[in-house]
Design a protein around this motif. Sequence first.
Motif, mmCIF file in Angstrom:
data_model
loop_
_atom_site.group_PDB
_atom_site.id
_atom_site.type_symbol
_atom_site.label_atom_id
_atom_site.label_comp_id
_atom_site.label_asym_id
_atom_site.label_seq_id
_atom_site.Cartn_x
_atom_site.Cartn_y
_atom_site.Cartn_z
ATOM 1 N N GLY A 1 -6.033 -1.777 -9.102
ATOM 2 C CA GLY A 1 -6.517 -1.477 -7.759
ATOM 3 C C GLY A 1 -7.078 -2.709 -7.077
ATOM 4 O O GLY A 1 -6.824 -2.963 -5.896
ATOM 5 N N ALA A 2 -7.838 -3.495 -7.843
ATOM 6 C CA ALA A 2 -8.394 -4.723 -7.287
ATOM 7 C C ALA A 2 -7.275 -5.689 -6.919
ATOM 8 O O ALA A 2 -7.330 -6.362 -5.895
ATOM 9 C CB ALA A 2 -9.347 -5.363 -8.287
ATOM 10 N N THR B 1 -9.127 0.156 -12.273
ATOM 11 C CA THR B 1 -9.830 -0.783 -11.407
ATOM 12 C C THR B 1 -9.100 -2.102 -11.250
ATOM 13 O O THR B 1 -9.000 -2.631 -10.146
ATOM 14 C CB THR B 1 -11.253 -1.057 -11.933
ATOM 15 O OG1 THR B 1 -11.912 0.173 -12.130
ATOM 16 C CG2 THR B 1 -12.028 -1.907 -10.953
ATOM 17 N N ALA C 1 2.440 1.688 -3.381
ATOM 18 C CA ALA C 1 1.408 2.110 -4.329
ATOM 19 C C ALA C 1 1.044 3.567 -4.094
ATOM 20 O O ALA C 1 0.897 4.343 -5.042
ATOM 21 C CB ALA C 1 0.171 1.228 -4.182
ATOM 22 N N LEU D 1 0.840 -1.208 0.000
ATOM 23 C CA LEU D 1 0.000 0.000 0.000
ATOM 24 C C LEU D 1 0.869 1.250 0.000
ATOM 25 O O LEU D 1 0.578 2.236 -0.658
ATOM 26 C CB LEU D 1 -0.916 0.009 1.221
ATOM 27 C CG LEU D 1 -2.124 -0.906 1.162
ATOM 28 C CD1 LEU D 1 -2.900 -0.814 2.456
ATOM 29 C CD2 LEU D 1 -3.004 -0.538 -0.012
ATOM 30 N N LEU E 1 -4.307 -4.900 -5.971
ATOM 31 C CA LEU E 1 -3.760 -4.372 -4.716
ATOM 32 C C LEU E 1 -4.570 -4.850 -3.538
ATOM 33 O O LEU E 1 -4.042 -5.382 -2.559
ATOM 34 C CB LEU E 1 -3.828 -2.840 -4.726
ATOM 35 C CG LEU E 1 -2.613 -2.064 -5.199
ATOM 36 C CD1 LEU E 1 -2.968 -0.609 -5.351
ATOM 37 C CD2 LEU E 1 -1.482 -2.242 -4.222
ATOM 38 N N MET E 2 -5.887 -4.662 -3.680
ATOM 39 C CA MET E 2 -6.788 -5.043 -2.594
ATOM 40 C C MET E 2 -6.653 -6.506 -2.254
ATOM 41 O O MET E 2 -6.576 -6.886 -1.092
ATOM 42 C CB MET E 2 -8.219 -4.818 -3.081
ATOM 43 C CG MET E 2 -8.999 -3.832 -2.325
ATOM 44 S SD MET E 2 -10.653 -3.739 -2.962
ATOM 45 C CE MET E 2 -11.285 -5.328 -2.517
ATOM 46 N N GLY F 1 0.423 0.540 -8.187
ATOM 47 C CA GLY F 1 0.124 1.914 -7.772
ATOM 48 C C GLY F 1 0.218 2.884 -8.927
ATOM 49 O O GLY F 1 -0.663 3.733 -9.123
ATOM 50 N N VAL G 1 -3.293 -7.302 -0.488
ATOM 51 C CA VAL G 1 -3.229 -6.811 0.892
ATOM 52 C C VAL G 1 -4.185 -7.591 1.780
ATOM 53 O O VAL G 1 -3.839 -7.964 2.901
ATOM 54 C CB VAL G 1 -3.552 -5.302 0.944
ATOM 55 C CG1 VAL G 1 -3.561 -4.824 2.366
ATOM 56 C CG2 VAL G 1 -2.541 -4.527 0.133
ATOM 57 N N PHE G 2 -5.370 -7.834 1.279
ATOM 58 C CA PHE G 2 -6.359 -8.602 2.025
ATOM 59 C C PHE G 2 -5.791 -9.976 2.374
ATOM 60 O O PHE G 2 -5.911 -10.461 3.501
ATOM 61 C CB PHE G 2 -7.613 -8.735 1.158
ATOM 62 C CG PHE G 2 -8.828 -9.210 1.898
ATOM 63 C CD1 PHE G 2 -9.497 -10.352 1.498
ATOM 64 C CD2 PHE G 2 -9.310 -8.523 2.987
ATOM 65 C CE1 PHE G 2 -10.628 -10.790 2.162
ATOM 66 C CE2 PHE G 2 -10.438 -8.950 3.671
ATOM 67 C CZ PHE G 2 -11.095 -10.085 3.247
ATOM 68 N N ASN H 1 -3.222 -9.728 5.118
ATOM 69 C CA ASN H 1 -3.856 -9.465 6.408
ATOM 70 C C ASN H 1 -4.491 -10.721 6.975
ATOM 71 O O ASN H 1 -4.351 -11.037 8.153
ATOM 72 C CB ASN H 1 -4.912 -8.375 6.279
ATOM 73 C CG ASN H 1 -4.287 -6.993 6.205
ATOM 74 O OD1 ASN H 1 -3.162 -6.804 6.625
ATOM 75 N ND2 ASN H 1 -5.006 -6.041 5.676
ATOM 76 N N LEU H 2 -5.210 -11.446 6.120
ATOM 77 C CA LEU H 2 -5.835 -12.679 6.586
ATOM 78 C C LEU H 2 -4.778 -13.670 7.037
ATOM 79 O O LEU H 2 -4.922 -14.360 8.050
ATOM 80 C CB LEU H 2 -6.669 -13.314 5.469
ATOM 81 C CG LEU H 2 -8.032 -12.680 5.196
ATOM 82 C CD1 LEU H 2 -8.731 -13.443 4.088
ATOM 83 C CD2 LEU H 2 -8.883 -12.688 6.446
ATOM 84 N N VAL I 1 -2.661 2.580 -11.251
ATOM 85 C CA VAL I 1 -3.876 3.251 -10.780
ATOM 86 C C VAL I 1 -3.743 4.753 -11.016
ATOM 87 O O VAL I 1 -4.691 5.420 -11.430
ATOM 88 C CB VAL I 1 -4.130 2.966 -9.284
ATOM 89 C CG1 VAL I 1 -5.332 3.735 -8.791
ATOM 90 C CG2 VAL I 1 -4.327 1.491 -9.049
#
Lengths: 337, 294, 337
Positions: free
Chosen positions: B267-268, B264, B228, B225, B270-271, B245, B274-275, B278-279, B248
């Motif tokens: 960006g997706a 998009t 980016a 993040l 990236l999400m 990054g 990162v998700f 985190n999980l 985007v």
Amino acid sequence: MLTMILKRAAMAIPSLIGVVIVTFLLTRALPGDPAAYFAGPAASPQAIEEVRVKLGLDKPLVVQFGHYVVDLAHGNLGTSLTTGQPVVTELRNRLPASAELTLLGLLVSIVIAVPLGILAATRPNSLLDHACRVISTAGVSLPVFFTGLILVYIFYYRLGWAPAPLGRLDVFYSAPPQVTGFYLIDSLIAGQGEVFTASLKQLILPALTLGIFSLAPIARMTRASMLAVLSSDFVRTARASGLSSFTVIITYAFRNALIPVITTLGMVFSFLLGANVLVEKVFAWPGIGSYAVEALLASDFAPVQGFVLTMAVMYVAINLLIDILYGVIDPRVRLEA
Amino acid sequence: MSDIAAPARRESGLGALVRQARYVISENPVTGFAFALFVLIVLAAVLGPELVPYDPLASATSEALQPPNAHHWFGTDQLGRDVFSRVIVATRLDFFIAVASVALVFLMGGLAGVAAGFFGGWTDRIVGRIADTIMAFPLFVLAMGIVAALGNTVQNIVLATAIVNFPLYARIARAEANVRREAGFVEAARLSGNSDWRILTFQILPNVFPILVVQMSLTMGYAILNAAGLSFIGLGVRPPTPEWGIMVAEGSAFMVSGEWWNATFPGAALMVAVFCFNLLGDGLRDMVDPRRRT
Amino acid sequence: MTIAPTLSVEGLSVEFRTRGGTVRALESVSFSVEKGETIALVGESGSGKSVTAYAVMGILDPAGRVSAGRAMFGGLDLLAAKPSQLADVRGREIAMIFQNPRTALNPIRPVGRQIADVLIRHGNVPRREAPAQAIEMLRAVGITDPTRRAKAYPFEMSGGMCQRVMIAIALAAKPSLLIADEPTTGLDVTTQAVIMDLVNDLAKELGMATIFITHDLALAGQHSSRIVVMHAGHVVENAPTQELFDHPLHPYTAELIAATPDSAASLDELASIPGSLPDLRRADLPPCRYSERCPRRIDACAQPLPRPAPGASHIVACWNSLTAKPLAMRTPTESAA
């Protein structure tokens, strides 16, 4: 109370000193010749020399640091190459825009996250609780600039509900007479209802973007803190005393649960101040973040350094305020028996 | 009362870890999903550039700004480059930045922290001062300042991310080192003549690793993040290098006029990355210290 | 013509859902408290005395569930009542005080306000007058300089003073029943005596019934007129205090008395009760939960326990109780009906 405030303020001083030292080092740590950077990419060797002498870059580092501190004390943060204006003036002019946006974003965040956290804690393992947890994890994973872009795409391009992301006010309106610099407040003071609505409309999407971003840590901490407090002894006493649900959950439980949430706010502000820069770029918001970003593109360094220093000083001040607020809410800290 | 059957062989560290991993995954399918996703990301990073249909750098202005279709699954950008290929190839760079940042901050913060916890005194105070000074800045702003001063290169992005996360790692490592200072195996190592630094690096730091590994997973997400974000404001990678990054950033101008696919898809990506980290971090936390399950 | 008891607990059974299985915490607990009477619920930790109180008050942990029984209070079954009916009772008609008074009070709220909260809720006291009344309550529980103390926080007071505050909170609405859950645990011996005397005096003044929960049999003996002995979720004996000490019928009661230090016994003579509490999650718990550690166990003990004779003043749940003439004994076949 006053002693507590003074003590806290005294503890902030070493942080300020550290900030000044680090920003100084950053200004002198440029690879290559600092003078060349300050003179700009188009400068001739002679101009560079002039800049070098003018900025005292030929003196020993310690002397330079002395000059730096003296300059800071006089509020001199250098001059922007691109605009020719003193950095301090431009920062001061643009600060209210950033402040209004950040504070509104924080408000949005709190207004959503805190009730969400309370509800999730009072209904453990419910659908709401799981939703709260998913939102928290997702919120932390979303890049803030991406959220902003998606919101613009959906609400401006697709649905047409939001205005174009072109700054604080639509071209048809002019800014209200300056009192605080916050358009929302100033327009109300001047009785300009239409300007108020117009500024609010421009603020909604960027504030929402910032709000979504900082939602996660606040919701997560509120939920965790409420869960812990709801199973505490004094909440049991309050229940046994037959106090109303509202009194038990809000007056007794929540106020105690608030304490760790407030300490989280420091971290939230760190994220917010950084995210501010990105959101300002997405929405063409004329704040200090976009000032620094525009200067960066033009290799204009003084504004960037002024920006970093200002943000850091503001952050130290915010942390001090949070510390004091913490003392106001928790008498154990205030009375320090 | 002795066992009739022979006692089971002492599980090796790795074997026990794998067994525990399997147990946690069966308990919590979400962690298993995160694991699978992580493997997918690593595969994309390693094999991606070889397998993508188009050259990520090849521009073809005649095909600019095509929406997703059969030839270009994610459409094309303003220079006619295939967005899908660019997104996949960018995985390698972003993943590398994440791993490098985390490795660097583990070494820097981990060593400084264990040194502070182990030696105490001036070491502790200096490390503490440095950490406090770093934390006095809003972290992204500090990263901006560092990269602006040192120049936009991948190395500087990695360095800035590591510096900004230093306080957290130093604090955790210091606490763990404090606890282990008097531990038996440390005494043994000292008695057999190891210098303090050897003890730190080879005895204590490896023991601190499992605790830090949870944080490292979360930091990987943060590092991506961060990179980016820096790229978005022009302080990151330079075009035409594919990085999520910067893709985007380049695509953002087109979002407003409806060409959503440019920004998009990266960006997706990236999400998702990162998700996943985190999980994974949450899952690792459950493995390492189930008491702290949120 | 007898007056109905203030509280009559009949056949109360409570279970808890846990990760390790269902814990049958209480089984068929029955006892009653007459108007103005002080009884004691006595037993080791884990015997279920607090759970009984929590069930009656309706503040059981969410994992707990009343599986059978009634708790009749003035014609209302507390266990089956609607929340609106309970709201009128809890804190107003029945009050409870807890152990560890410091943590049982809200740490960030002045104690005067905590008392005022209950007064406003239950005591029909107008908001304006509540603070003054709260000060009077503090005076009534023996706190010196109540006007100043009302503004104090729990952390500024000693354990004994906090317990007095809790008593003030509990008695603010002049309840007809007070449940005191280990109110003296954590207090030093002198304070213990003072607090117990205070509770007794106030109870007499208000004509209030009291249930005193404790693991300290000696303390129970000094301050209550009737003692209910509990073990592993069962009531094993129920008798007037003097009768219990003079003629204990249940083997467990006898062990308890032997294990209780009194002024005459020396430490060497203190017996300890053999064995430990059975695991209440077992599906194969015997009908008498003491039988596995009881030195007087006979074959009949595998049968369901004898039903107490109605109206008996001294009840024991045992097939092989200590007197030669068992008071409430029936043959196993008769009891099985």
